[in-house]
Design a protein around this motif. Structure first.
Motif, mmCIF file in Angstrom:
data_model
loop_
_atom_site.group_PDB
_atom_site.id
_atom_site.type_symbol
_atom_site.label_atom_id
_atom_site.label_comp_id
_atom_site.label_asym_id
_atom_site.label_seq_id
_atom_site.Cartn_x
_atom_site.Cartn_y
_atom_site.Cartn_z
ATOM 1 N N GLN A 176 0.838 -1.209 0.000
ATOM 2 C CA GLN A 176 0.000 0.000 0.000
ATOM 3 C C GLN A 176 0.871 1.257 0.000
ATOM 4 O OE1 GLN A 176 -2.358 -1.274 3.519
ATOM 5 N NE2 GLN A 176 -4.124 -0.472 2.405
ATOM 6 N N GLU B 23 2.376 1.868 -3.408
ATOM 7 C CA GLU B 23 1.379 2.424 -4.330
ATOM 8 C C GLU B 23 1.080 3.893 -4.011
ATOM 9 O OE1 GLU B 23 0.024 1.212 -7.152
ATOM 10 O OE2 GLU B 23 1.577 -0.287 -6.812
ATOM 11 N N PHE B 24 1.012 4.192 -2.720
ATOM 12 C CA PHE B 24 0.724 5.563 -2.304
ATOM 13 C C PHE B 24 1.844 6.505 -2.747
ATOM 14 C CE2 PHE B 24 0.897 9.124 0.617
ATOM 15 C CZ PHE B 24 -0.422 9.538 0.678
ATOM 16 N N ALA C 294 1.631 7.220 -6.354
ATOM 17 C CA ALA C 294 0.584 8.213 -6.667
ATOM 18 C C ALA C 294 1.027 9.613 -6.274
ATOM 19 C CB ALA C 294 -0.708 7.857 -5.941
ATOM 20 N N PHE D 178 -5.715 7.525 6.528
ATOM 21 C CA PHE D 178 -6.323 6.422 7.297
ATOM 22 C C PHE D 178 -7.162 6.956 8.463
ATOM 23 C CE2 PHE D 178 -5.214 2.277 5.681
ATOM 24 C CZ PHE D 178 -4.285 2.591 4.696
ATOM 25 N N ARG E 290 -10.349 7.931 7.066
ATOM 26 C CA ARG E 290 -11.222 6.770 6.839
ATOM 27 C C ARG E 290 -11.899 6.314 8.125
ATOM 28 N NH1 ARG E 290 -9.254 1.772 4.618
ATOM 29 N NH2 ARG E 290 -11.481 1.353 4.719
ATOM 30 N N LYS F 206 -4.331 9.638 -10.425
ATOM 31 C CA LYS F 206 -3.773 10.090 -9.141
ATOM 32 C C LYS F 206 -4.815 9.929 -8.024
ATOM 33 C CE LYS F 206 -0.132 13.479 -8.441
ATOM 34 N NZ LYS F 206 0.931 12.650 -8.914
ATOM 35 N N GLY G 298 -5.146 6.195 -7.395
ATOM 36 C CA GLY G 298 -3.941 5.689 -6.715
ATOM 37 C C GLY G 298 -3.970 6.040 -5.234
ATOM 38 N N PHE G 299 -4.352 7.259 -4.934
ATOM 39 C CA PHE G 299 -4.437 7.709 -3.542
ATOM 40 C C PHE G 299 -5.529 6.920 -2.818
ATOM 41 C CE2 PHE G 299 -6.067 10.259 -0.097
ATOM 42 C CZ PHE G 299 -4.979 10.945 0.419
ATOM 43 N N ILE H 201 -7.184 4.053 -3.574
ATOM 44 C CA ILE H 201 -7.053 2.595 -3.461
ATOM 45 C C ILE H 201 -5.938 2.222 -2.486
ATOM 46 C CG2 ILE H 201 -6.451 0.500 -4.758
ATOM 47 C CD1 ILE H 201 -8.002 1.840 -7.150
ATOM 48 N N SER H 202 -4.817 2.963 -2.528
ATOM 49 C CA SER H 202 -3.702 2.624 -1.625
ATOM 50 C C SER H 202 -4.051 2.901 -0.165
ATOM 51 C CB SER H 202 -2.432 3.392 -2.010
ATOM 52 O OG SER H 202 -2.614 4.780 -1.831
ATOM 53 N N THR H 203 -5.047 3.739 0.084
ATOM 54 C CA THR H 203 -5.443 3.999 1.477
ATOM 55 C C THR H 203 -6.718 3.233 1.841
ATOM 56 O OG1 THR H 203 -6.571 6.026 0.785
ATOM 57 C CG2 THR H 203 -4.328 6.255 1.589
ATOM 58 N N GLY H 204 -7.098 2.307 0.957
ATOM 59 C CA GLY H 204 -8.189 1.392 1.285
ATOM 60 C C GLY H 204 -9.576 1.997 1.228
ATOM 61 N N GLU H 205 -9.716 3.119 0.508
ATOM 62 C CA GLU H 205 -11.045 3.720 0.408
ATOM 63 C C GLU H 205 -12.004 2.772 -0.301
ATOM 64 O OE1 GLU H 205 -12.461 6.197 1.621
ATOM 65 O OE2 GLU H 205 -10.921 7.634 2.227
ATOM 66 N N THR H 206 -13.238 2.727 0.171
ATOM 67 C CA THR H 206 -14.247 1.888 -0.468
ATOM 68 C C THR H 206 -15.455 2.703 -0.925
ATOM 69 O OG1 THR H 206 -15.166 1.422 1.712
ATOM 70 C CG2 THR H 206 -13.618 -0.195 0.809
ATOM 71 N N PRO I 27 -10.847 13.478 1.116
ATOM 72 C CA PRO I 27 -10.672 14.825 1.707
ATOM 73 C C PRO I 27 -9.236 15.245 1.989
ATOM 74 C CG PRO I 27 -11.951 13.367 3.165
ATOM 75 C CD PRO I 27 -11.787 12.648 1.881
ATOM 76 N N THR I 28 -8.341 14.304 2.244
ATOM 77 C CA THR I 28 -6.970 14.724 2.574
ATOM 78 C C THR I 28 -6.040 14.682 1.346
ATOM 79 O OG1 THR I 28 -6.233 12.504 3.261
ATOM 80 C CG2 THR I 28 -7.236 13.899 4.952
#
Lengths: 146, 153
Positions: free
Chosen positions: A28, A31-32, A35, A69, A72, B29, B32-33, B35-40, B62-63
């Motif tokens: 992760q 990937e971050f 991006a 995170f 989230r 971008k 990528g942001f 998905i890599s932070t697990g947003e659903t 938002p961030t």
């Protein structure tokens, strides 16, 4: 609004947010960073050797990624919420692949210029319970009266 | 105790805005942001479902603007204190949705420089505030970053 919408009227000062457990894994972070910077050059964030050369215990999670995170945590607690402000202090480094606990507590609520706002403290802690990141957030929740 | 007056740096930079770049927001971008932070949430990760949302299309989490703040080249304030620097904290104020195709112009200013004494001794905090404005003239987000300087010993 969906059935899991959390309304302003349903939230009280002292309510817990979470906790949820998350391990931010190496893939992760890679990937971050891709991006973020558009390249894959080795850094303290994505490369164990570079991190070791900088005296770190391992590659670390970028601070801005930990903020995503924490964001989230809040949007899972209240789906569809507007996160207006997130303000954090990076107290210690966050390592890859460690299960961290994200949590929060509602500290205040009020109508501000027509917005139904909730304030909360947020935390990211390691498995020993040490708070590596602390912060404050202001959220706008939907109101049943609007 | 170090006082404000004792800190040596270029005070003429305080409050002065600097244009520090234009950032193109692409779908890749944002995804990528997210998905890599697990947003659903579909508004961040599913272009088709996002069209049915109140936003009418994909938006960034938002961030998101934090990643652009990290790429900004700021003027050197000429601080004469310490030999170690850390990223101490960050705040983001989210104002308007960021969408694919947006062009964000960034302006940054030195907000404050102040001393503090902690467990590790004297420190000096350097705080910058950056605003991101889209091509429609709306502020998308404001990011405040705090950097701490201290001595190794």
């Amino acid at each position: 609004m969906t059935s899991d919408t959390r309304y302003y009227e349903d939230v009280d000062v002292g309510d817990d947010i979470g906790p949820i457990e998350r391990a931010i894994n190496h893939g992760q972070v890679v990937e971050f960073v891709k991006a973020w910077t558009n390249d894959t050059k080795p850094t303290r964030f994505n490369d164990p050797e570079t991190a070791a050369n900088e005296g770190l215990a391992g590659p670390i999670v970028p601070g801005v990624m930990t903020m995503a995170f924490i964001s989230r945590l809040l949007t899972e607690w209240a789906p569809g919420v507007s996160l207006n402000t997130l303000d954090v202090v990076f107290r210690q480094l966050v390592l890859h692949d460690v299960v961290h606990t994200l949590s929060g507590i509602v500290t205040d609520k009020g109508m501000i210029e027509g917005r139904s706002e909730v304030q909360c403290d947020v935390f990211l802690a390691d498995p020993e319970g040490t708070r590596l990141i602390i912060g404050k957030a202001i959220l706008e929740l939907p109101s049943r009266e609007s | 105790m170090t006082t404000d007056d004792e800190i040596q740096y270029n005070r003429s930079l305080l409050g002065v805005e600097h244009e520090v770049g234009v950032f193109e927001v692409t779908k890749e971008k944002i995804l990528g942001f997210a998905i890599s932070t697990g947003e659903t949430d579909p508004v961040f990760v599913d272009e088709e479902k996002a069209k049915e949302s109140k936003y009418g299309g994909l938006i960034a989490p938002p961030t998101f603007c934090n990643i652009f703040a990290g790429d900004i080249k700021r003027p050197d304030i000429g601080l004469e204190f310490g030999d170690l620097g850390f990223h101490a904290g960050q705040a983001i104020e989210y104002k308007n949705p960021v969408r694919p195709g947006d062009t964000l112009s960034a302006k940054t200013k030195l907000k404050e420089v102040y001393p503090k004494t902690g467990r590790s001794g004297k420190m000096v905090f350097e705080v910058w505030e950056t605003s991101f404005t889209n091509q429609r003239g709306d502020t998308a987000a404001t990011v405040r970053e705090s950097f701490v300087h201290r001595s190794k010993t």
